[in-house]
Design a protein around this motif. Structure first.
Motif, PDB file in Angstrom:
ATOM      1  N   GLU A 120      33.582  36.160  41.689  1.00  0.00           N
ATOM      2  CA  GLU A 120      34.990  36.087  41.330  1.00  0.00           C
ATOM      3  C   GLU A 120      35.164  34.904  40.383  1.00  0.00           C
ATOM      4  O   GLU A 120      34.637  33.821  40.631  1.00  0.00           O
TER       5      GLU A 120
ATOM      6  N   SER B  81      41.148  41.114  44.103  1.00  0.00           N
ATOM      7  CA  SER B  81      40.982  39.869  43.344  1.00  0.00           C
ATOM      8  C   SER B  81      42.016  39.779  42.232  1.00  0.00           C
ATOM      9  O   SER B  81      42.621  38.724  42.011  1.00  0.00           O
TER      10      SER B  81
ATOM     11  N   LYS C 159      42.463  36.732  39.952  1.00  0.00           N
ATOM     12  CA  LYS C 159      41.039  36.470  39.758  1.00  0.00           C
ATOM     13  C   LYS C 159      40.347  37.671  39.118  1.00  0.00           C
ATOM     14  O   LYS C 159      40.778  38.812  39.295  1.00  0.00           O
TER      15      LYS C 159
ATOM     16  N   ARG D 144      36.986  39.850  39.068  1.00  0.00           N
ATOM     17  CA  ARG D 144      35.798  40.109  39.886  1.00  0.00           C
ATOM     18  C   ARG D 144      34.803  40.953  39.100  1.00  0.00           C
ATOM     19  O   ARG D 144      35.206  41.858  38.367  1.00  0.00           O
TER      20      ARG D 144
ATOM     21  N   ASP E  94      30.559  35.786  45.575  1.00  0.00           N
ATOM     22  CA  ASP E  94      31.182  36.284  46.800  1.00  0.00           C
ATOM     23  C   ASP E  94      30.176  36.993  47.701  1.00  0.00           C
ATOM     24  O   ASP E  94      30.235  36.890  48.912  1.00  0.00           O
TER      25      ASP E  94
ATOM     26  N   LYS F  12      37.808  44.481  43.678  1.00  0.00           N
ATOM     27  CA  LYS F  12      38.214  44.004  42.356  1.00  0.00           C
ATOM     28  C   LYS F  12      39.744  44.012  42.235  1.00  0.00           C
ATOM     29  O   LYS F  12      40.335  43.064  41.715  1.00  0.00           O
TER      30      LYS F  12
END
Lengths: 260, 788
Positions: free
Chosen positions: B646, B447, B452, B454, B657, B444
């Motif tokens: 994501e 990301s 992004k 997650r 993912d 996370k």
């Protein structure tokens, strides 16, 4: 599908002479499905697929000429296109799927002017010239709204001429169902001039985003587009995306075309 | 385990013909002299039919006949039926409106059948249909539950003036209210379970044929249950007595439930075949499939979970409104009731549950069972509640589930079901390990560094498969018994035909059933043929749906094989000149206990037929046995799916993912086919969660009537799955099988939405979570992540 007559044209002159009230058949990706659904009912089809003089790609060092019946696959893979305007080859490689790219043609796409088609953005951003059996039409004068162009009845696109650019890039956001462009942004730079063309989103079809052009002409970076937005009022909305969302995506795709 | 026995990943025998284009589907069937049917469909969602003028159309070239609802009524063709009676809270029966095979006096949804044109060619039939003049009196339409139940809404059926089909409940209201009165915390959710279009690859089709010489009918149809189609067409619609009606469902290219039902089109084709004296063929095009295949889901629910100390669930209250469409399809009434609410307990020990379901007519296509049928809707309710409750209590969602898991079996829930076997913690623990949930926070953070969002989401699902026993479902209102039948025919040379009432339309029965028989009789896989889908060949059958072919269909085969073995031992005793009690059968060989005397299966089969070695008066020649299997309980597959995804907050685009699925299907015959079922099920569940949604506008026009507007999942929408299995054998059938066909579609939607809401940090998202919805929902999450 309703009954119709089919004429396989042998030359541009033969095609134009034969079409009458009928329709030209290029790749057929729009025409044939609408005929099958009984939404289009042309009495006469003039098939362009055997017209040799409508095929091929050439370049004179300053202008890339793509003849109208050139398939997307050929544009994608042509060394001439890849050298002259690599972003155009890339755009062609992103149209539809392999079956579509082996069948669909540039002339057919530009003549149809589907508001979700990719090529109109390239034609407008690159300031291309539409060459027909009877005249030459500048891109700025050609696109007249949804599925509407400057073409007259029976007028046939024979080629599209793309002046080389310093850079050309295209980014699109696909409609999740049809995979057509929900928003596609093409950006071309030539000297100090920048042209930004948006397809997929405009309520009148492909259009130039002048505000973005001005910003990028002053500073050709993605950051120059920060805070810039297209008004949702000129953008269409449907089941797949509201005008507000599409307007937002235009900004995002423009930045992605700039490499962000 | 042998290379082709039980548990072996044998490649599907049927795939050679499918991938080489040698399958034989209904549309491949052409009868001499056949004519083609084209259905004129209603362009209006709700209208009276004042007059149909066919005079101009009848003069068009090639037209054989044009038939309307008046002809159907004049011939006393019975209406389409709904085969499950639901009773209201007050004990009164549900309000089922008449469903004539061609509309009579009124149309009730866009796509409703107004007339059929039968012509020499399909194009001629369609051309002529454009010349039919229909005088419609357009009525106000109600395309949604709210508009149909609004005061003053136009009645769709006279029997249901307020458009309510039934108002049903289950569970103990007083006990549930008491649980909520004691609750330390209550989690509440409003949930929409979006409407879906099934879209099997092969559209529906029918060829009706009438033989005047024998006064009998043959119907070739895309059916998941040809015997049930014959029963309904005979006993209720009145086409012909069963002995004069043969129904054949040959290769069928997917169904997902939509081909269980008996529709207007096949009814008309078989009826019209006699009327016009020609075989009549109809094949749906894709637009017709969107308009007229029974849709799935379409629930609106308010759900509440009462929580006590330490995250213990005390009770559940659920109120659901179900959109049934314009008519009650064949099993429609059971889907939001008995196939739904009894699963609301999930994998959890919940002392009190009360659920109310209101079913509503609307001017839309009928809604019926679609992959999972009620169980995905229940799982979505309980698994969304569990996830949100854990978040509100600041508990780890896996730990919250663990604390509430049922751990003692059998377990009686407050809503009918008695879970017989399972180990829910084992599936959760394995799934977490396979998924590397421990590494989530690091992923996370990575990301977030890329801008992004997650998220991770769990779904601990349970389903009830092999719907049974017959007496039990009968007491709940089912119009049919839910057993299965099988016949085993051993040929004199020892090859075997299995005639099964199950029907394969993608499930791979020709392979798995053959694996069972091959390993049981010790004969090569290629010596076993599976016969299904023909009422003249197979003695009886209830068909394939609800993941029942393994648990119920194969159990019937086992029962028939038991009889075969018993009979073969008697024959073997004569062949080997030994006492029957001394005969043993193993690995395809009959042996005499304590000796080296043996005879192989083929030898015994041959002797059964030549009958030289025994007295035909004492032992019947031949080796053929049949059986009916009626289970003692449902089966309860269960498992845990974990979705990690994501979100690109700039566009709202989601990339799944990683996906981990750990399922307990009991014993597995062919793990490769089972994995394929899991993969396909997840694809459909992800489709529901992210992509698919049937949308009607207010006037009742279907806006998503083609693949240009209805988003089907594609390969690049899906990740590579990690699939694992745990096994607790099912105690209620001889093979220990639970069923796997629907699990993926049941488990996956809440896993996806739990992952999205985990990423967003709030619960404001509905299915399908399209990029625009996610983009809007992500704006606050982006601000929050930036602030952190």
């Amino acid at each position: 599908m309703y009954a119709f007559t089919h004429h396989s044209a042998t030359s541009i002159a033969d095609a134009v002479k034969s079409v009458g009230e009928g329709k030209y058949l290029a790749g057929g990706h729009t025409l044939v499905p609408t005929m099958k659904q009984r939404l289009a009912m042309p009495g006469n089809i003039v098939d362009l697929n055997k017209v040799a003089e409508l095929k091929g790609v050439s370049d004179n060092g300053g202008v890339l000429t793509v003849k109208a019946m050139t398939r997307h696959y050929e544009v994608e893979n042509s060394p001439v296109v890849q050298k002259a305007i690599p972003g155009l080859a890339k755009l062609a490689g992103g149209i539809g799927d392999p079956q579509v790219r082996h069948r669909g043609t540039m002339g057919g796409s530009v003549a149809n002017n589907d508001p979700a088609a990719d090529y109109p953005a390239a034609v407008l951003a690159l300031n291309a010239t539409i060459v027909t059996d009877r005249r030459r039409i500048a891109a700025d004068d050609y696109f007249k709204g949804l599925f509407t162009t400057a073409l007259e009845d029976s007028e046939l696109i024979t080629a599209i001429e793309f002046p080389h650019a310093d850079s050309f890039s295209y980014a699109k956001f696909r409609n999740p169902a049809s995979l057509y462009a929900m928003v596609g942004v093409a950006i071309a730079k030539k000297g100090g001039a920048v042209r930004v063309a948006v397809t997929g989103a405009g309520s009148d079809g492909v259009f130039r985003w002048k505000e973005a052009e001005d910003k990028l002409a002053a500073n050709f970076t993605a950051a120059a587009l920060d805070g810039l937005a297209v008004s949702p009022s000129r953008v269409n909305g449907d089941l797949h995306g509201s005008a507000e969302y599409r307007a937002h995506l235009i900004g995002v795709m423009a930045k992605r075309a700039m490499g962000a | 385990m042998t290379a082709t026995g039980i548990g072996a990943p044998v490649r599907r025998k049927e795939d050679f013909r499918f991938i080489t284009g040698k399958g034989r589907y209904v549309d491949d069937i052409n009868r001499p002299g056949q004519a083609y049917a084209y259905f004129l469909r209603s362009p209006h969602a709700h209208a009276t039919i004042n007059k149909i003028d066919t005079s101009a159309a009848l003069k068009e070239p090639g037209v054989v006949a044009i038939l309307t609802g008046d002809d159907v009524a004049a011939d006393k063709v019975g209406g389409l039926i709904c085969g499950w009676m639901i009773h209201n809270k007050d004990g009164s029966p549900m309000k089922g409106g008449a469903h004539p095979a061609l509309a009579h006096g009124k149309v009730r949804y866009v796509g409703d059948h107004v007339a059929v044109v039968i012509a020499e060619t399909l194009a001629q039939a369609r051309d002529a249909s454009e010349k039919i003049e229909v005088d419609y009196g357009v009525l106000p339409a109600a395309a949604s539950i709210e508009s149909a139940r609004k005061a003053g809404a136009a009645a769709i059926h006279d029997v249901a003036p307020d458009n309510q089909v039934y108002d049903w409940h289950i569970g103990d209201k007083a006990a549930a209210d008491a649980a909520f009165a004691q609750a330390k915390h209550v989690t509440k959710l409003d949930i929409v379970n979006n409407r879906l279009v099934p879209n099997p690859m092969e559209p529906r089709a029918a060829v009706g044929d009438y033989d005047m010489g024998s006064d009998s009918f043959t119907l070739y149809t895309t059916s998941q249950n040809p015997h049930v189609a014959r029963l309904v067409l005979s006993a209720f619609i009145g086409i012909a007595p069963e002995n004069k009606l043969r129904v054949i469902a040959p290769d069928v290219g997917g169904g997902f439930g939509s081909k269980i039902f008996i529709y207007a089109e096949e009814t008309i084709c078989v009826w019209a075949a006699k009327k016009v004296g020609r075989p009549v063929k109809w094949t749906s095009d894709r637009t017709e499939a969107f308009l007229s295949d029974a849709h799935g889901r379409d629930h609106v629910t308010h759900a509440e979970m009462a929580l006590g100390d330490n995250g213990k669930i005390l009770g559940l209250r659920v109120k659901t409104r179900a959109n049934m469409g314009a008519y009650l399809s064949t099993f429609a009434s059971s889907v939001p009731t008995y196939l739904y609410a009894p699963l609301l307990s999930g994998q959890y020990n919940i002392p009190a549950i009360y659920a109310e379901v209101e079913a509503v007519y609307t001017n839309t296509a009928p809604v019926d069972a679609y992959r999972g049928a009620g169980r995905p809707e229940a799982t979505f309710v309980i698994e969304r509640l569990a996830e949100v409750a854990a978040r509100e209590l600041h508990m780890d969602p896996a730990e919250f589930r663990r604390r509430n898991f049922v751990t003692q079996f059998p377990h009686q829930t407050p809503v009918i079901m008695a879970y017989d076997a399972g180990d829910y913690d084992a599936s959760l623990t394995l799934a977490q390990k396979m998924h590397d949930t421990a590494g989530f926070l690091a992923r996370k953070a990575a990301s977030a560094a890329n801008g992004k969002l997650r998220g991770i989401g769990y779904s601990a699902y349970i389903e009830a498969c092999g719907i049974a026993p017959s007496a039990a479902v009968g007491s709940l209102g089912a119009g049919v018994g839910l057993w299965e039948s099988a016949e085993v025919r051993v040929n004199p040379v020892g090859t075997v035909e299995i005639l099964t009432g199950s029907h394969s339309h993608g499930q791979g029965h020709e392979t798995t059933f053959a694996q069972l028989v091959s390993s049981r009789l010790g004969i090569p896989l290629e010596n076993v043929s599976i016969v299904h889908g023909d009422t003249d060949k197979v003695q009886m059958g209830m068909g394939t749906y609800g993941s029942r072919s393994g648990a119920v269909g194969m159990s019937a085969i086992v029962k028939a094989l038991d009889k075969i073995e018993a009979k073969a031992k008697k024959v073997a005793a004569h062949v080997l000149e030994a006492a029957e009690g001394d005969i043993e059968f193993k690995d395809g060989k009959f042996t005499v206990k304590g000796t080296d005397k043996s005879a192989d299966f083929g030898t015994v089969a041959l002797n059964a037929y030549i009958a030289h070695k025994f007295n035909g008066q004492e032992l019947e020649p031949g080796l053929k046995e049949s059986a009916f299997w009626d289970p003692t309980n449902f089966t309860f597959p269960a498992g845990v799916h974990i979705c990690e995804l994501e979100i690109d907050p700039a566009t709202g685009v989601i990339k799944i993912d990683r996906w981990t699925a750990v399922d307990d299907f009991g014993n597995v015959i062919n793990p490769m086919i089972v994995e394929g079922q899991v993969h396909g099920g997840i694809a459909q569940g992800v489709g529901q969660a992210l992509l698919e949604g049937a949308v009607y506008d207010e006037s009742g026009q279907l806006l998503t009537a083609s693949f240009m507007d209805y988003t089907m999942p594609r390969a690049d929408d899906l990740p590579s799955y990690n699939v694992g299995m745990t096994v607790t054998p099912c105690p209620s059938n001889p093979l220990g099988i639970k069923g796997c066909g629907e699990a993926g579609a049941i488990a996956s939607p809440p896993a996806v939405i739990n992952a999205i809401t985990n990423a967003l940090g709030h619960e404001n998202i509905t299915m399908p979570a399209t990029p625009e919805k996610v983009w809007r929902a992500a704006q606050s999450a982006v601000r929050k992540q930036a602030a952190e």
